[in-house]
Design a protein around this motif. Sequence first.
Motif, PDB file in Angstrom:
ATOM      1  N   LEU A 136       0.824  -1.198   0.000  1.00  0.00           N
ATOM      2  CA  LEU A 136       0.000   0.000   0.000  1.00  0.00           C
ATOM      3  C   LEU A 136       0.861   1.253   0.000  1.00  0.00           C
ATOM      4  N   ASP A 137       1.968   1.218   0.738  1.00  0.00           N
ATOM      5  CA  ASP A 137       2.841   2.397   0.778  1.00  0.00           C
ATOM      6  C   ASP A 137       3.377   2.733  -0.609  1.00  0.00           C
ATOM      7  N   GLU A 138       3.786   1.705  -1.365  1.00  0.00           N
ATOM      8  CA  GLU A 138       4.297   1.962  -2.710  1.00  0.00           C
ATOM      9  C   GLU A 138       3.203   2.532  -3.611  1.00  0.00           C
ATOM     10  N   ILE A 139       2.008   1.966  -3.513  1.00  0.00           N
ATOM     11  CA  ILE A 139       0.883   2.437  -4.331  1.00  0.00           C
ATOM     12  C   ILE A 139       0.595   3.901  -4.048  1.00  0.00           C
ATOM     13  N   LEU A 140       0.541   4.233  -2.760  1.00  0.00           N
ATOM     14  CA  LEU A 140       0.243   5.618  -2.386  1.00  0.00           C
ATOM     15  C   LEU A 140       1.384   6.551  -2.774  1.00  0.00           C
ATOM     16  N   ASP A 141       2.619   6.070  -2.652  1.00  0.00           N
ATOM     17  CA  ASP A 141       3.768   6.905  -3.046  1.00  0.00           C
ATOM     18  C   ASP A 141       3.709   7.243  -4.533  1.00  0.00           C
ATOM     19  N   GLN A 142       3.393   6.244  -5.371  1.00  0.00           N
ATOM     20  CA  GLN A 142       3.312   6.503  -6.809  1.00  0.00           C
ATOM     21  C   GLN A 142       2.155   7.441  -7.144  1.00  0.00           C
ATOM     22  N   ASN A 143       1.028   7.250  -6.474  1.00  0.00           N
ATOM     23  CA  ASN A 143      -0.101   8.143  -6.708  1.00  0.00           C
ATOM     24  C   ASN A 143       0.203   9.556  -6.227  1.00  0.00           C
ATOM     25  N   LYS A 144       0.939   9.679  -5.141  1.00  0.00           N
ATOM     26  CA  LYS A 144       1.323  11.009  -4.660  1.00  0.00           C
ATOM     27  C   LYS A 144       2.239  11.695  -5.664  1.00  0.00           C
ATOM     28  N   ARG A 145       3.192  10.948  -6.188  1.00  0.00           N
ATOM     29  CA  ARG A 145       4.113  11.508  -7.177  1.00  0.00           C
ATOM     30  C   ARG A 145       3.351  11.989  -8.409  1.00  0.00           C
ATOM     31  N   MET A 146       2.408  11.158  -8.860  1.00  0.00           N
ATOM     32  CA  MET A 146       1.637  11.522 -10.042  1.00  0.00           C
ATOM     33  C   MET A 146       0.764  12.742  -9.781  1.00  0.00           C
ATOM     34  N   ALA A 147       0.132  12.774  -8.612  1.00  0.00           N
ATOM     35  CA  ALA A 147      -0.747  13.895  -8.289  1.00  0.00           C
ATOM     36  C   ALA A 147       0.032  15.207  -8.222  1.00  0.00           C
ATOM     37  N   MET A 148       1.217  15.161  -7.639  1.00  0.00           N
ATOM     38  CA  MET A 148       2.041  16.372  -7.561  1.00  0.00           C
ATOM     39  C   MET A 148       2.437  16.859  -8.948  1.00  0.00           C
ATOM     40  N   LYS A 149       2.744  15.922  -9.837  1.00  0.00           N
ATOM     41  CA  LYS A 149       3.133  16.311 -11.196  1.00  0.00           C
ATOM     42  C   LYS A 149       1.943  16.910 -11.948  1.00  0.00           C
ATOM     43  N   MET A 150       0.770  16.287 -11.805  1.00  0.00           N
ATOM     44  CA  MET A 150      -0.425  16.808 -12.478  1.00  0.00           C
ATOM     45  C   MET A 150      -0.800  18.182 -11.927  1.00  0.00           C
ATOM     46  N   GLU A 151      -0.639  18.362 -10.625  1.00  0.00           N
ATOM     47  CA  GLU A 151      -0.930  19.664 -10.029  1.00  0.00           C
ATOM     48  C   GLU A 151       0.013  20.733 -10.580  1.00  0.00           C
ATOM     49  N   LYS A 152       1.298  20.403 -10.668  1.00  0.00           N
ATOM     50  CA  LYS A 152       2.282  21.371 -11.141  1.00  0.00           C
ATOM     51  C   LYS A 152       2.028  21.758 -12.591  1.00  0.00           C
ATOM     52  N   ILE A 153       1.725  20.759 -13.435  1.00  0.00           N
ATOM     53  CA  ILE A 153       1.578  21.013 -14.871  1.00  0.00           C
ATOM     54  C   ILE A 153       0.270  21.704 -15.198  1.00  0.00           C
ATOM     55  N   PHE A 154      -0.805  21.302 -14.500  1.00  0.00           N
ATOM     56  CA  PHE A 154      -2.131  21.783 -14.886  1.00  0.00           C
ATOM     57  C   PHE A 154      -2.798  22.655 -13.823  1.00  0.00           C
ATOM     58  N   SER A 155      -3.000  22.123 -12.638  1.00  0.00           N
ATOM     59  CA  SER A 155      -3.809  22.831 -11.633  1.00  0.00           C
ATOM     60  C   SER A 155      -3.247  24.210 -11.299  1.00  0.00           C
ATOM     61  N   LYS A 156      -1.951  24.292 -11.159  1.00  0.00           N
ATOM     62  CA  LYS A 156      -1.359  25.570 -10.788  1.00  0.00           C
ATOM     63  C   LYS A 156      -1.419  26.594 -11.925  1.00  0.00           C
ATOM     64  N   LYS A 157      -1.805  26.130 -13.101  1.00  0.00           N
ATOM     65  CA  LYS A 157      -2.033  27.041 -14.228  1.00  0.00           C
ATOM     66  C   LYS A 157      -3.517  27.347 -14.390  1.00  0.00           C
ATOM     67  N   GLY A 158      -4.325  26.915 -13.426  1.00  0.00           N
ATOM     68  CA  GLY A 158      -5.751  27.179 -13.494  1.00  0.00           C
ATOM     69  C   GLY A 158      -6.529  26.188 -14.318  1.00  0.00           C
ATOM     70  N   ILE A 159      -5.932  25.046 -14.663  1.00  0.00           N
ATOM     71  CA  ILE A 159      -6.589  24.024 -15.473  1.00  0.00           C
ATOM     72  C   ILE A 159      -7.123  22.937 -14.550  1.00  0.00           C
ATOM     73  N   PRO A 160      -8.444  22.768 -14.439  1.00  0.00           N
ATOM     74  CA  PRO A 160      -8.989  21.733 -13.559  1.00  0.00           C
ATOM     75  C   PRO A 160      -8.544  20.338 -13.996  1.00  0.00           C
ATOM     76  N   VAL A 161      -8.220  19.513 -13.004  1.00  0.00           N
ATOM     77  CA  VAL A 161      -7.866  18.111 -13.224  1.00  0.00           C
ATOM     78  C   VAL A 161      -8.892  17.250 -12.510  1.00  0.00           C
ATOM     79  N   VAL A 162      -9.431  16.248 -13.198  1.00  0.00           N
ATOM     80  CA  VAL A 162     -10.484  15.404 -12.630  1.00  0.00           C
ATOM     81  C   VAL A 162     -10.003  13.954 -12.618  1.00  0.00           C
TER      82      VAL A 162
END
Length: 550
Positions: A136-162
Amino acid sequence: MIKVPLCALVVFLTTQVLASPAQTPLRDIVSENETATSAAPRKLHGRFLHITDMHPDPHYSFHASTSKSCHGKKAKKKRKRAGYWGTPDVECDSPLRLIDLTLDYLDKNWADEIDFVVWTGDNARHDEDHHIPRTLDEILDQNKRMAMKMEKIFSKKGIPVVPSLGNNDIWQQNILAPGPNKITNEFASLWSPFIPFPQRQVFQRGAYYSTEVIPGHLAVISLNTLYFYDSNKAVGGCQYGDDDDPGNLEFDWLEVQLKQFRDKNIQVMITGHIPPSLGNYYPECYVRYTEMSLRFQDTILGHLYGHMNLDYFSFMEEIDLEIIPGEEEEGPRAKGGRNGLYETLLREFEQLPEESEEERLDGLAVINVAPSVVPNPFVPAFRIFSYNVSGDGLMGARKQREHGHRRGRKGNKDDVCKDKRYDKSWKCHLQKSWHTDRDAPSRRNQALTPLGYAQYYMPDIATANKTQAPRYELEYVTYPVSALGSGDWEPVPVRHLPRALREGRKGKRYAPYGLRDLTVGSWVGLGRRLGQGAEKRVRRRFREYMGVSG
C-alpha cells in the motif's frame, strides 16, 4: 483546491460550428482572487485532455527480462530485454522516465491549449511480480508523485484536473470495501488540489465526486467504478433492496447530482476507470448505470473511461433494460481478447438504427474507451478532445429543459415482473420519466457539444534508446479533413498536425471516420458503417486503432 468561479465570460458567438469552422474561443474566466494585473485571464480553448492507465513502475529496469515484469538483472537473450523507454507486447509496466517524458510533453505542447483534464486512473504498477509484491505504501507513493506532477503542470495554471480511482490504485487489487476507509481517506488527501471542498465528505465515503470545470456551464462527475466492478467481492453488486450497498449509494448520489445539474442547465461529462458493460459490472449495477444514462441523455454529454488498454466505443441501449426470460444476458465483453471484443462490437453495431430514427436514438448512450499510456500491450497514447465553445448557450438565456418527454418503455414488464425470479431486479423498478431532448447538446451540435478528438501515440518506443527519445505523433482524428487547418479556430492546432495534413496531402490516412461531431447520431452513423461492413477501409482502421495501430 482548484477554485475557478466564472467572474467574466466574454463570448463572441458565431453562427456556424465545426462544419464551417469560424469558431473563435474568446471566453475569459478570471478567478476571484486574481485581478487583471496579477494574472492573465484564463481562455477557454474548446479542448480537453483524456489520459489514462499510466502504471508507473519504480522497479522497472532497462535490459531486465521481459518474462520477469522487466525487473531485476540484465536478460541473457537480447530479444527478451526490456527497452529503455518501455516495452510493448509484454506484461511490463511503465518506466518512470516514460511517465516523465509523457507529462513533460503535455506540459510543453498542450497545457496552454486545453481547458481541463480527465484522468481516469491506474497510477501504480500491476501486481505481476511475486518476488516484489506491491504494498500500500508503494501504491500511495506513486499516486502522490503523479498527483504532484499533475498539479504542477495543470492545476497551478488554473486548469482543472479530474482524477478517478483505478482498480490498481488500491490494495488489494480490485478490492475496495465501503467507505470511509484508509483508501478513501488517503486519496481525499492526495487529491485535495482537485476535489472541491464541498465534495470532500462524499469522497471520503465513496471515492466519487463532481466538479464544475466551467462553472455554471459544464461539470465532470468522477465515478468510483470499483463499487460496480464484478471483481470486487467486498460489495453486494447493487442488488435491489440493499440500501446500504456502496454501489446503490453511489447511484443514489449520482441521481441527485444529475437532477441538480439538469435543473441548473449545466451539462455533464461522466468519467471513471472501468467502462460499463455486462463483461465488467455486476448485472444490477449495469442496469442502474444504463437506465440513468438514458434517463438523463439531455444532460450527459458523454461517458469517458480507460482500464481496457484498448481504443473503442460501445453503446448502452434501451434493450439492456428489457427482461427476456430464459435468455442469458450478453454485452460487449473482452473475452477472447481484442479479436473477440471486435467481433462482438461489429455484431452490435449492425443492429443500430438509422441516424434519422430519432425516437430510437432516444434510447442510446455512447461509451468512449481510451487507450493507455502504459505500453501493455500496445504503444502509449492519449487523446485531445474538442468541444463547441462558440455555439448558442454559453451566455445569456439558455433553453430550459422540459420535464421528461416520455417514460422508459415498459414492454412486457407488468407480466414478467410478477414472476418472483425478476421481482428483485432493478429492471422491474426503474420506470421514472426519461429526459430526452433532440435539441440537447448530446444530440445536436451547439454550445458544449463534443466535436471530436485527436489521438496521439508513440510508434517508435520499441526502437528508441538513451540518446534518441521516442516521440508522440498523431495517430488519427475523428474529424473530416476539411475541418483541419481551415478556420480561425482549430479543433487541432495546426502546429500539432503532421506535414501531410498541413499541406493537404494524404488526409484520409489520418481521418478515415470524417465525423461532423460526437453527438449520439454521429456515433450511431459510424457504428452502422462499421457493422454493415461496406467500407472495408474504415473497418480495417477501426481494428488497427483498437490496438493503437499495433
